[in-house]
Design an enzyme around this catalytic site. Structure first.
Site, PDB file in Angstrom:
ATOM      1  N   ARG A  42       0.835  -1.210   0.000  1.00 37.51           N
ATOM      2  CA  ARG A  42       0.000   0.000   0.000  1.00 37.51           C
ATOM      3  C   ARG A  42       0.867   1.257   0.000  1.00 37.51           C
ATOM      4  O   ARG A  42       2.043   1.234   0.350  1.00 37.51           O
ATOM      5  CB  ARG A  42      -0.925   0.029   1.215  1.00 37.51           C
ATOM      6  CG  ARG A  42      -0.221   0.001   2.570  1.00 37.51           C
ATOM      7  CD  ARG A  42      -0.044   1.338   3.218  1.00 37.51           C
ATOM      8  NE  ARG A  42       0.815   1.272   4.384  1.00 37.51           N
ATOM      9  CZ  ARG A  42       2.105   1.502   4.362  1.00 37.51           C
ATOM     10  NH1 ARG A  42       2.706   1.812   3.233  1.00 37.51           N
ATOM     11  NH2 ARG A  42       2.839   1.428   5.463  1.00 37.51           N
ATOM     12  N   GLU A  48      -0.176   9.705   8.751  1.00 41.36           N
ATOM     13  CA  GLU A  48       0.988   8.880   9.128  1.00 41.36           C
ATOM     14  C   GLU A  48       1.150   8.820  10.635  1.00 41.36           C
ATOM     15  O   GLU A  48       1.052   9.851  11.320  1.00 41.36           O
ATOM     16  CB  GLU A  48       2.242   9.490   8.483  1.00 41.36           C
ATOM     17  CG  GLU A  48       3.161   8.477   7.887  1.00 41.36           C
ATOM     18  CD  GLU A  48       2.496   7.637   6.806  1.00 41.36           C
ATOM     19  OE1 GLU A  48       2.040   6.514   7.105  1.00 41.36           O
ATOM     20  OE2 GLU A  48       2.439   8.096   5.654  1.00 41.36           O
ATOM     21  N   GLY A 143       8.758   1.152   2.924  1.00 39.26           N
ATOM     22  CA  GLY A 143       7.588   1.867   3.420  1.00 39.26           C
ATOM     23  C   GLY A 143       6.325   1.545   2.636  1.00 39.26           C
ATOM     24  O   GLY A 143       5.315   2.228   2.782  1.00 39.26           O
ATOM     25  N   SER A 146       5.665  -4.275   2.403  1.00 42.31           N
ATOM     26  CA  SER A 146       5.904  -5.625   1.872  1.00 42.31           C
ATOM     27  C   SER A 146       5.750  -6.668   2.976  1.00 42.31           C
ATOM     28  O   SER A 146       5.245  -7.762   2.742  1.00 42.31           O
ATOM     29  CB  SER A 146       7.290  -5.723   1.245  1.00 42.31           C
ATOM     30  OG  SER A 146       8.277  -5.421   2.210  1.00 42.31           O
ATOM     31  N   ASP A 190      -1.920  -1.227   7.443  1.00 42.22           N
ATOM     32  CA  ASP A 190      -1.353  -1.965   6.316  1.00 42.22           C
ATOM     33  C   ASP A 190      -2.178  -3.215   5.987  1.00 42.22           C
ATOM     34  O   ASP A 190      -2.462  -3.518   4.831  1.00 42.22           O
ATOM     35  CB  ASP A 190       0.092  -2.370   6.629  1.00 42.22           C
ATOM     36  CG  ASP A 190       0.912  -1.187   7.112  1.00 42.22           C
ATOM     37  OD1 ASP A 190       0.486  -0.051   6.878  1.00 42.22           O
ATOM     38  OD2 ASP A 190       1.973  -1.409   7.727  1.00 42.22           O
ATOM     39  N   ASN A 233      13.938  -1.041   8.025  1.00 42.56           N
ATOM     40  CA  ASN A 233      13.260  -2.261   8.454  1.00 42.56           C
ATOM     41  C   ASN A 233      12.787  -2.023   9.879  1.00 42.56           C
ATOM     42  O   ASN A 233      13.585  -2.019  10.814  1.00 42.56           O
ATOM     43  CB  ASN A 233      14.233  -3.442   8.379  1.00 42.56           C
ATOM     44  CG  ASN A 233      13.588  -4.731   8.868  1.00 42.56           C
ATOM     45  OD1 ASN A 233      12.567  -4.719   9.547  1.00 42.56           O
ATOM     46  ND2 ASN A 233      14.200  -5.847   8.523  1.00 42.56           N
TER      47      ASN A 233
HETATM   48  C1  GLA Z   1       3.785   1.201   9.617  1.00 42.48           C
HETATM   49  C2  GLA Z   1       2.745   0.522  10.497  1.00 42.48           C
HETATM   50  C3  GLA Z   1       1.368   1.155  10.288  1.00 42.48           C
HETATM   51  C4  GLA Z   1       1.453   2.666  10.477  1.00 42.48           C
HETATM   52  C5  GLA Z   1       2.588   3.269   9.646  1.00 42.48           C
HETATM   53  C6  GLA Z   1       2.811   4.723   9.918  1.00 42.48           C
HETATM   54  O1  GLA Z   1       3.514   0.953   8.279  1.00 42.48           O
HETATM   55  O2  GLA Z   1       2.660  -0.853  10.204  1.00 42.48           O
HETATM   56  O3  GLA Z   1       0.440   0.565  11.153  1.00 42.48           O
HETATM   57  O4  GLA Z   1       1.598   2.972  11.832  1.00 42.48           O
HETATM   58  O5  GLA Z   1       3.820   2.596   9.859  1.00 42.48           O
HETATM   59  O6  GLA Z   1       1.714   5.477   9.536  1.00 42.48           O
END
Ligand code: GLA
Length: 458
Positions: A42, A48, A143, A146, A190, A233
Protein backbone atom coordinates in the site's frame (compact mmCIF):
# COMPACT_ATOMS: atom_id res chain seq x y z
CA UNK A 1 -17.50 -3.28 2.55
CA UNK A 2 -17.51 -6.97 1.73
CA UNK A 3 -18.18 -9.46 4.49
CA UNK A 4 -17.39 -12.42 2.26
CA UNK A 5 -14.11 -14.26 2.28
CA UNK A 6 -11.93 -12.88 -0.50
CA UNK A 7 -12.11 -15.34 -3.36
CA UNK A 8 -12.23 -15.02 -7.11
CA UNK A 9 -11.39 -16.73 -10.37
CA UNK A 10 -8.02 -16.13 -11.99
CA UNK A 11 -7.17 -12.45 -11.99
CA UNK A 12 -5.93 -11.23 -15.35
CA UNK A 13 -3.55 -8.74 -13.74
CA UNK A 14 -1.61 -11.60 -12.24
CA UNK A 15 -1.82 -13.92 -15.23
CA UNK A 16 1.72 -13.77 -16.63
CA UNK A 17 3.20 -13.78 -13.17
CA UNK A 18 0.87 -16.58 -12.15
CA UNK A 19 2.03 -18.79 -15.01
CA UNK A 20 5.70 -18.17 -14.15
CA UNK A 21 5.02 -18.97 -10.54
CA UNK A 22 3.14 -22.12 -11.49
CA UNK A 23 6.15 -23.31 -13.50
CA UNK A 24 8.50 -22.60 -10.62
CA UNK A 25 6.20 -24.44 -8.23
CA UNK A 26 6.05 -27.49 -10.50
CA UNK A 27 9.81 -27.52 -10.88
CA UNK A 28 10.36 -27.31 -7.15
CA UNK A 29 7.70 -29.71 -5.89
CA UNK A 30 6.90 -31.93 -8.90
CA UNK A 31 3.15 -31.23 -8.64
CA UNK A 32 0.77 -28.41 -9.58
CA UNK A 33 -0.39 -25.77 -7.09
CA UNK A 34 -3.92 -26.26 -5.77
CA UNK A 35 -4.60 -22.56 -5.39
CA UNK A 36 -3.04 -19.10 -5.41
CA UNK A 37 -3.31 -16.10 -3.11
CA UNK A 38 -2.14 -12.55 -3.43
CA UNK A 39 -1.97 -9.58 -1.06
CA UNK A 40 -0.99 -6.06 -2.18
CA UNK A 41 1.31 -3.50 -0.60
CA UNK A 42 0.00 0.00 0.00
CA UNK A 43 0.86 3.64 -0.23
CA UNK A 44 -0.54 5.88 2.47
CA UNK A 45 -1.70 9.18 0.97
CA UNK A 46 -2.13 10.90 4.32
CA UNK A 47 -2.47 9.98 8.02
CA UNK A 48 0.99 8.88 9.13
CA UNK A 49 1.60 7.38 12.56
CA UNK A 50 -1.96 7.95 13.69
CA UNK A 51 -3.51 4.47 13.28
CA UNK A 52 -2.03 3.11 16.51
CA UNK A 53 -3.37 6.24 18.23
CA UNK A 54 -6.91 5.33 17.12
CA UNK A 55 -7.23 7.77 14.20
CA UNK A 56 -8.27 7.18 10.59
CA UNK A 57 -5.81 6.85 7.71
CA UNK A 58 -6.19 7.26 3.95
CA UNK A 59 -4.18 4.71 1.94
CA UNK A 60 -4.64 2.91 -1.36
CA UNK A 61 -3.29 -0.48 -2.43
CA UNK A 62 -0.46 -0.43 -4.95
CA UNK A 63 -0.38 -2.71 -7.97
CA UNK A 64 2.49 -4.66 -6.45
CA UNK A 65 1.91 -7.65 -4.26
CA UNK A 66 2.96 -10.90 -2.67
CA UNK A 67 1.72 -13.80 -4.78
CA UNK A 68 1.70 -17.37 -3.44
CA UNK A 69 1.24 -20.71 -5.18
CA UNK A 70 0.13 -23.36 -2.72
CA UNK A 71 -0.56 -27.07 -2.47
CA UNK A 72 -2.00 -28.80 0.57
CA UNK A 73 0.17 -31.80 1.43
CA UNK A 74 0.20 -34.78 3.77
CA UNK A 75 3.84 -34.15 4.60
CA UNK A 76 3.03 -32.81 8.08
CA UNK A 77 5.19 -29.77 7.33
CA UNK A 78 4.86 -26.24 6.03
CA UNK A 79 7.45 -25.78 3.28
CA UNK A 80 8.25 -22.25 2.16
CA UNK A 81 10.25 -21.17 -0.87
CA UNK A 82 10.76 -17.68 -2.26
CA UNK A 83 11.36 -16.91 -5.94
CA UNK A 84 14.02 -14.44 -4.78
CA UNK A 85 17.09 -16.61 -4.03
CA UNK A 86 18.20 -14.07 -1.44
CA UNK A 87 15.44 -15.46 0.77
CA UNK A 88 16.29 -18.99 1.88
CA UNK A 89 13.89 -21.96 2.00
CA UNK A 90 12.30 -22.77 5.33
CA UNK A 91 10.37 -25.79 6.65
CA UNK A 92 8.49 -26.14 9.92
CA UNK A 93 6.70 -29.27 11.23
CA UNK A 94 2.94 -28.78 11.70
CA UNK A 95 3.06 -30.39 15.12
CA UNK A 96 5.62 -27.92 16.43
CA UNK A 97 4.44 -24.73 18.13
CA UNK A 98 5.16 -21.79 15.83
CA UNK A 99 7.73 -19.48 17.38
CA UNK A 100 8.77 -16.11 15.99
CA UNK A 101 12.30 -14.92 16.66
CA UNK A 102 11.99 -11.16 17.22
CA UNK A 103 15.73 -10.65 17.29
CA UNK A 104 16.17 -12.11 13.86
CA UNK A 105 13.40 -10.83 11.53
CA UNK A 106 13.94 -13.31 8.66
CA UNK A 107 11.44 -13.20 5.78
CA UNK A 108 9.66 -16.42 6.73
CA UNK A 109 8.83 -15.17 10.23
CA UNK A 110 6.37 -12.73 8.64
CA UNK A 111 4.72 -15.66 6.92
CA UNK A 112 4.65 -17.60 10.19
CA UNK A 113 2.97 -14.63 11.92
CA UNK A 114 0.03 -14.99 9.50
CA UNK A 115 -0.07 -18.77 9.97
CA UNK A 116 -0.05 -18.41 13.75
CA UNK A 117 -2.76 -15.74 13.72
CA UNK A 118 -5.22 -17.94 11.80
CA UNK A 119 -4.22 -21.05 13.75
CA UNK A 120 -4.95 -19.30 17.06
CA UNK A 121 -8.19 -17.78 15.84
CA UNK A 122 -9.64 -21.23 15.07
CA UNK A 123 -7.58 -23.29 17.54
CA UNK A 124 -6.38 -25.49 14.64
CA UNK A 125 -4.16 -28.38 15.71
CA UNK A 126 -2.36 -29.74 13.85
CA UNK A 127 -2.25 -27.39 10.89
CA UNK A 128 -2.66 -28.82 7.39
CA UNK A 129 0.67 -29.47 5.70
CA UNK A 130 1.36 -27.15 2.78
CA UNK A 131 3.90 -26.23 0.16
CA UNK A 132 4.17 -22.59 -0.86
CA UNK A 133 6.20 -20.71 -3.39
CA UNK A 134 6.11 -16.97 -2.76
CA UNK A 135 6.85 -14.17 -5.18
CA UNK A 136 7.05 -10.51 -4.19
CA UNK A 137 7.05 -7.38 -6.34
CA UNK A 138 6.86 -4.83 -3.50
CA UNK A 139 10.31 -3.34 -2.89
CA UNK A 140 11.29 -4.46 0.66
CA UNK A 141 12.09 -2.01 3.48
CA UNK A 142 10.66 0.84 1.42
CA UNK A 143 7.59 1.87 3.42
CA UNK A 144 5.19 0.14 0.99
CA UNK A 145 4.30 -2.58 3.43
CA UNK A 146 5.90 -5.63 1.87
CA UNK A 147 6.07 -7.32 5.28
CA UNK A 148 2.39 -6.83 6.09
CA UNK A 149 1.47 -8.06 2.61
CA UNK A 150 3.40 -11.25 3.38
CA UNK A 151 1.59 -11.65 6.71
CA UNK A 152 -1.78 -11.10 5.00
CA UNK A 153 -0.96 -13.52 2.20
CA UNK A 154 0.03 -16.14 4.79
CA UNK A 155 -3.19 -15.59 6.73
CA UNK A 156 -5.25 -16.15 3.57
CA UNK A 157 -3.26 -19.20 2.52
CA UNK A 158 -3.57 -20.78 5.98
CA UNK A 159 -7.31 -20.12 6.08
CA UNK A 160 -7.81 -21.77 2.67
CA UNK A 161 -5.46 -24.72 3.25
CA UNK A 162 -7.27 -25.51 6.52
CA UNK A 163 -10.71 -25.13 4.91
CA UNK A 164 -11.77 -22.24 7.09
CA UNK A 165 -13.66 -19.10 6.17
CA UNK A 166 -13.22 -15.54 7.42
CA UNK A 167 -14.46 -12.15 6.26
CA UNK A 168 -11.98 -9.59 4.95
CA UNK A 169 -12.51 -7.48 8.06
CA UNK A 170 -11.82 -10.44 10.36
CA UNK A 171 -8.72 -11.39 8.37
CA UNK A 172 -7.45 -7.79 8.52
CA UNK A 173 -7.92 -7.70 12.29
CA UNK A 174 -6.26 -11.07 12.83
CA UNK A 175 -3.31 -10.14 10.62
CA UNK A 176 -2.84 -6.73 12.29
CA UNK A 177 -2.71 -8.46 15.66
CA UNK A 178 -0.48 -11.36 14.69
CA UNK A 179 2.10 -9.19 12.92
CA UNK A 180 2.94 -7.85 16.38
CA UNK A 181 4.58 -11.24 17.11
CA UNK A 182 7.52 -9.84 15.17
CA UNK A 183 7.83 -7.15 17.84
CA UNK A 184 6.60 -3.93 16.21
CA UNK A 185 3.46 -2.41 17.68
CA UNK A 186 1.93 -1.28 14.37
CA UNK A 187 -1.63 -0.02 13.99
CA UNK A 188 -3.92 -1.80 11.55
CA UNK A 189 -3.52 0.32 8.42
CA UNK A 190 -1.35 -1.97 6.32
CA UNK A 191 -3.32 -5.16 6.84
CA UNK A 192 -6.68 -3.38 6.53
CA UNK A 193 -5.95 -1.83 3.16
CA UNK A 194 -4.34 -5.04 1.91
CA UNK A 195 -7.67 -6.83 2.46
CA UNK A 196 -10.22 -4.04 2.00
CA UNK A 197 -8.72 -2.27 -1.04
CA UNK A 198 -10.75 -2.07 -4.22
CA UNK A 199 -9.47 -1.25 -7.64
CA UNK A 200 -9.78 2.42 -8.65
CA UNK A 201 -10.39 3.92 -5.22
CA UNK A 202 -8.42 5.02 -2.19
CA UNK A 203 -9.97 4.22 1.19
CA UNK A 204 -10.57 6.05 4.42
CA UNK A 205 -9.91 3.41 7.07
CA UNK A 206 -11.53 3.90 10.48
CA UNK A 207 -10.64 1.69 13.42
CA UNK A 208 -12.68 0.50 16.42
CA UNK A 209 -14.72 -0.75 14.60
CA UNK A 210 -12.71 -1.37 11.44
CA UNK A 211 -14.45 0.11 8.41
CA UNK A 212 -13.27 1.25 4.95
CA UNK A 213 -14.99 3.98 2.92
CA UNK A 214 -14.25 4.80 -0.73
CA UNK A 215 -12.43 8.06 -1.38
CA UNK A 216 -12.63 9.26 -4.96
CA UNK A 217 -9.39 10.99 -5.88
CA UNK A 218 -9.67 14.01 -8.23
CA UNK A 219 -9.56 13.27 -11.95
CA UNK A 220 -6.22 14.35 -13.30
CA UNK A 221 -4.32 13.61 -10.07
CA UNK A 222 -1.64 10.96 -10.53
CA UNK A 223 0.22 9.48 -7.57
CA UNK A 224 3.89 8.76 -8.08
CA UNK A 225 5.98 6.71 -5.68
CA UNK A 226 9.69 7.30 -5.36
CA UNK A 227 12.12 5.50 -3.07
CA UNK A 228 14.89 7.50 -1.41
CA UNK A 229 16.92 4.26 -1.39
CA UNK A 230 17.59 4.37 2.37
CA UNK A 231 16.34 1.07 3.74
CA UNK A 232 14.15 1.03 6.81
CA UNK A 233 13.26 -2.26 8.45
CA UNK A 234 11.01 -1.33 11.34
CA UNK A 235 11.37 -4.71 13.06
CA UNK A 236 15.16 -4.37 13.09
CA UNK A 237 15.25 -1.03 14.92
CA UNK A 238 13.43 0.58 17.83
CA UNK A 239 12.45 3.91 16.15
CA UNK A 240 8.92 2.78 15.51
CA UNK A 241 8.17 1.39 18.95
CA UNK A 242 9.71 4.45 20.62
CA UNK A 243 7.07 6.59 18.89
CA UNK A 244 4.32 4.18 19.96
CA UNK A 245 5.54 4.43 23.56
CA UNK A 246 5.82 8.24 23.44
CA UNK A 247 2.20 8.44 22.23
CA UNK A 248 1.07 6.05 24.96
CA UNK A 249 2.78 8.09 27.67
CA UNK A 250 1.46 11.36 26.19
CA UNK A 251 -2.03 9.82 26.37
CA UNK A 252 -1.63 9.10 30.08
CA UNK A 253 -0.15 12.50 30.92
CA UNK A 254 -2.87 14.40 29.00
CA UNK A 255 -5.62 12.24 30.50
CA UNK A 256 -4.28 12.75 34.02
CA UNK A 257 -4.05 16.51 33.50
CA UNK A 258 -7.81 16.52 32.85
CA UNK A 259 -8.65 14.25 35.79
CA UNK A 260 -9.58 11.25 33.60
CA UNK A 261 -9.06 7.61 34.60
CA UNK A 262 -5.71 7.62 32.78
CA UNK A 263 -4.80 4.04 33.64
CA UNK A 264 -7.57 2.80 31.36
CA UNK A 265 -6.59 4.94 28.36
CA UNK A 266 -3.84 3.95 25.95
CA UNK A 267 -4.49 5.90 22.72
CA UNK A 268 -4.53 9.63 22.05
CA UNK A 269 -7.93 9.33 20.32
CA UNK A 270 -9.45 7.95 23.53
CA UNK A 271 -8.57 11.15 25.38
CA UNK A 272 -10.41 13.16 22.74
CA UNK A 273 -13.44 10.86 22.97
CA UNK A 274 -13.53 11.05 26.77
CA UNK A 275 -13.30 14.85 26.71
CA UNK A 276 -15.80 15.16 23.82
CA UNK A 277 -13.39 17.74 22.43
CA UNK A 278 -12.57 18.80 18.85
CA UNK A 279 -9.10 18.19 17.39
CA UNK A 280 -8.42 21.95 17.68
CA UNK A 281 -9.26 21.74 21.38
CA UNK A 282 -6.92 18.76 21.71
CA UNK A 283 -4.12 20.81 20.13
CA UNK A 284 -4.81 23.58 22.62
CA UNK A 285 -4.72 21.02 25.45
CA UNK A 286 -1.33 19.77 24.25
CA UNK A 287 0.00 23.35 24.42
CA UNK A 288 -1.42 23.81 27.88
CA UNK A 289 -0.62 20.45 29.51
CA UNK A 290 2.66 19.36 27.91
CA UNK A 291 6.01 21.11 27.49
CA UNK A 292 8.30 21.03 24.43
CA UNK A 293 11.40 20.00 26.40
CA UNK A 294 11.80 16.23 26.40
CA UNK A 295 10.52 14.43 29.50
CA UNK A 296 12.96 12.22 31.37
CA UNK A 297 11.96 9.05 33.22
CA UNK A 298 11.88 10.71 36.65
CA UNK A 299 9.49 13.40 35.47
CA UNK A 300 7.13 10.87 33.89
CA UNK A 301 7.12 8.79 37.08
CA UNK A 302 6.46 11.91 39.13
CA UNK A 303 3.66 13.23 36.93
CA UNK A 304 1.89 9.86 36.72
CA UNK A 305 2.72 8.77 40.27
CA UNK A 306 4.26 5.47 39.14
CA UNK A 307 7.49 3.75 40.11
CA UNK A 308 10.44 3.29 37.75
CA UNK A 309 9.58 -0.43 37.61
CA UNK A 310 5.96 0.29 36.66
CA UNK A 311 7.19 2.58 33.89
CA UNK A 312 9.30 -0.28 32.50
CA UNK A 313 6.67 -2.99 32.76
CA UNK A 314 3.45 -1.11 32.03
CA UNK A 315 4.47 1.61 29.60
CA UNK A 316 7.68 0.63 27.81
CA UNK A 317 7.91 -2.30 25.40
CA UNK A 318 10.66 -4.92 25.11
CA UNK A 319 12.86 -2.94 22.70
CA UNK A 320 12.31 0.50 24.28
CA UNK A 321 13.63 -0.26 27.76
CA UNK A 322 16.75 1.80 27.04
CA UNK A 323 14.98 5.08 26.18
CA UNK A 324 15.72 7.93 28.58
CA UNK A 325 13.92 10.92 26.99
CA UNK A 326 10.45 11.23 25.54
CA UNK A 327 9.16 14.05 23.31
CA UNK A 328 5.54 13.96 24.39
CA UNK A 329 4.57 17.46 23.23
CA UNK A 330 5.91 17.08 19.68
CA UNK A 331 4.46 13.60 19.16
CA UNK A 332 0.99 14.52 20.46
CA UNK A 333 0.93 17.70 18.35
CA UNK A 334 1.76 15.67 15.26
CA UNK A 335 -0.94 13.09 15.93
CA UNK A 336 -3.82 15.51 16.58
CA UNK A 337 -2.72 17.74 13.66
CA UNK A 338 -2.37 14.80 11.27
CA UNK A 339 -5.74 13.34 12.32
CA UNK A 340 -7.33 16.66 11.28
CA UNK A 341 -5.52 16.67 7.93
CA UNK A 342 -6.93 13.21 7.10
CA UNK A 343 -10.48 14.47 7.66
CA UNK A 344 -9.84 17.59 5.58
CA UNK A 345 -8.30 15.49 2.76
CA UNK A 346 -11.41 13.28 2.68
CA UNK A 347 -13.71 16.34 2.77
CA UNK A 348 -11.92 17.91 -0.21
CA UNK A 349 -12.18 14.64 -2.20
CA UNK A 350 -15.89 14.42 -1.40
CA UNK A 351 -16.79 18.02 -2.27
CA UNK A 352 -14.49 18.30 -5.33
CA UNK A 353 -13.94 22.08 -5.29
CA UNK A 354 -12.21 23.55 -8.36
CA UNK A 355 -8.95 24.00 -6.44
CA UNK A 356 -9.07 20.41 -5.04
CA UNK A 357 -5.58 19.47 -6.24
CA UNK A 358 -3.97 22.48 -4.61
CA UNK A 359 -5.82 21.91 -1.32
CA UNK A 360 -4.82 18.23 -1.22
CA UNK A 361 -1.25 19.08 -2.16
CA UNK A 362 -1.05 21.60 0.69
CA UNK A 363 -2.29 18.99 3.17
CA UNK A 364 0.32 16.48 1.94
CA UNK A 365 3.06 19.09 2.30
CA UNK A 366 1.94 19.99 5.82
CA UNK A 367 1.88 16.30 6.67
CA UNK A 368 5.48 15.89 5.55
CA UNK A 369 6.61 18.92 7.54
CA UNK A 370 4.92 17.55 10.65
CA UNK A 371 6.47 14.07 10.16
CA UNK A 372 9.88 15.69 9.66
CA UNK A 373 9.82 18.30 12.42
CA UNK A 374 7.46 17.03 15.11
CA UNK A 375 7.46 13.28 14.68
CA UNK A 376 11.07 13.11 13.46
CA UNK A 377 10.42 10.08 11.29
CA UNK A 378 12.03 11.36 8.09
CA UNK A 379 15.72 11.32 7.12
CA UNK A 380 17.87 13.77 5.08
CA UNK A 381 17.61 11.72 1.86
CA UNK A 382 13.83 11.52 2.12
CA UNK A 383 13.58 15.27 2.74
CA UNK A 384 15.82 15.89 -0.26
CA UNK A 385 13.66 13.59 -2.40
CA UNK A 386 10.45 15.34 -1.32
CA UNK A 387 11.97 18.73 -2.21
CA UNK A 388 13.11 17.34 -5.56
CA UNK A 389 9.60 16.07 -6.29
CA UNK A 390 8.07 19.47 -5.52
CA UNK A 391 10.60 21.20 -7.75
CA UNK A 392 9.82 18.67 -10.49
CA UNK A 393 6.14 19.67 -10.55
CA UNK A 394 4.38 17.75 -7.77
CA UNK A 395 1.55 19.68 -6.10
CA UNK A 396 2.13 17.76 -2.89
CA UNK A 397 4.79 15.33 -1.72
CA UNK A 398 5.40 13.51 1.53
CA UNK A 399 7.02 10.51 3.10
CA UNK A 400 4.75 7.47 3.20
CA UNK A 401 4.71 4.55 5.63
CA UNK A 402 6.75 4.40 8.80
CA UNK A 403 9.52 6.68 7.47
CA UNK A 404 13.20 6.87 8.49
CA UNK A 405 13.89 5.92 4.86
CA UNK A 406 11.78 4.31 2.16
CA UNK A 407 9.36 6.08 -0.15
CA UNK A 408 7.77 9.43 -0.82
CA UNK A 409 4.37 9.75 -2.48
CA UNK A 410 3.77 12.73 -4.76
CA UNK A 411 0.57 14.04 -6.32
CA UNK A 412 1.27 15.17 -9.86
CA UNK A 413 -1.16 16.70 -12.42
CA UNK A 414 -1.54 14.09 -15.17
CA UNK A 415 -0.25 16.41 -17.89
CA UNK A 416 3.01 16.86 -15.98
CA UNK A 417 3.77 13.21 -15.19
CA UNK A 418 6.26 12.62 -18.00
CA UNK A 419 8.29 15.76 -17.28
CA UNK A 420 8.06 15.03 -13.53
CA UNK A 421 9.50 11.53 -13.93
CA UNK A 422 12.29 12.85 -16.16
CA UNK A 423 13.22 15.60 -13.70
CA UNK A 424 13.20 13.35 -10.63
CA UNK A 425 15.21 10.68 -12.45
CA UNK A 426 17.79 13.25 -13.45
CA UNK A 427 18.00 15.02 -10.08
CA UNK A 428 17.81 12.08 -7.69
CA UNK A 429 18.78 8.81 -9.42
CA UNK A 430 20.95 9.17 -12.51
CA UNK A 431 24.06 10.60 -10.89
CA UNK A 432 24.30 8.10 -8.04
CA UNK A 433 25.25 4.60 -9.20
CA UNK A 434 23.55 2.80 -6.31
CA UNK A 435 20.30 4.73 -6.78
CA UNK A 436 20.53 4.41 -10.57
CA UNK A 437 20.75 0.62 -10.22
CA UNK A 438 17.56 0.64 -8.13
CA UNK A 439 15.66 3.18 -10.25
CA UNK A 440 13.31 0.86 -12.09
CA UNK A 441 12.01 -0.47 -8.75
CA UNK A 442 12.11 2.95 -7.15
CA UNK A 443 10.20 5.43 -9.29
CA UNK A 444 6.76 4.48 -10.55
CA UNK A 445 3.18 5.62 -11.00
CA UNK A 446 0.56 3.66 -9.09
CA UNK A 447 -3.19 3.54 -9.52
CA UNK A 448 -5.35 2.27 -6.64
CA UNK A 449 -5.13 -1.54 -6.84
CA UNK A 450 -7.47 -4.30 -5.65
CA UNK A 451 -7.35 -6.17 -2.33
CA UNK A 452 -6.04 -9.56 -1.25
CA UNK A 453 -7.74 -12.60 -2.75
CA UNK A 454 -7.52 -16.29 -3.41
CA UNK A 455 -7.33 -17.43 -7.01
CA UNK A 456 -8.47 -20.81 -8.19
CA UNK A 457 -7.01 -21.96 -11.45
CA UNK A 458 -9.54 -22.16 -14.25
C1 GLA B 1 3.79 1.20 9.62
C2 GLA B 1 2.74 0.52 10.50
C3 GLA B 1 1.37 1.15 10.29
C4 GLA B 1 1.45 2.67 10.48
C5 GLA B 1 2.59 3.27 9.65
C6 GLA B 1 2.81 4.72 9.92
O1 GLA B 1 3.51 0.95 8.28
O2 GLA B 1 2.66 -0.85 10.20
O3 GLA B 1 0.44 0.57 11.15
O4 GLA B 1 1.60 2.97 11.83
O5 GLA B 1 3.82 2.60 9.86
O6 GLA B 1 1.71 5.48 9.54
Amino acid sequence: MSENPPRCETDVRCNGRLQDLKRQFEKKFGESPHFYAHAPGRVNLIGEHVDYCGYSVLPMAVQRSILAAVSVSSSGTIELTNTNPQYKDFTVPCLEEITIDRDNPEWYYYFLCGVKGVQENFGISPLAGMRCVLDGTIPPSSGLSSSSALVCCAGLVTMEANQKSLSKVALAEICAKCERYIGTEGGGMDQSISFLAEEGTAKLIDFDPLCATDVKLPDGAVFVISNCCVEMNKAASSHFNIRVVECRIATKVLAKSKGLDWNRLAKLAQVQTELKASLEEMLALVDEALHPEPYNREEICRVLGVTAEQLCTDLLSANTQHVTHFKLYQRARHVYGEAGRVLRFKAVCDSEPSEAMQLLGDLMNQSHASCRDLYECSCPELDQLVDTCLEAGAVGSRLTGAGWGGCAVSMVPSEKVESFLRAVREAYYTHDSRRAAMEEQSLFVSKPGGGAAIFLEK
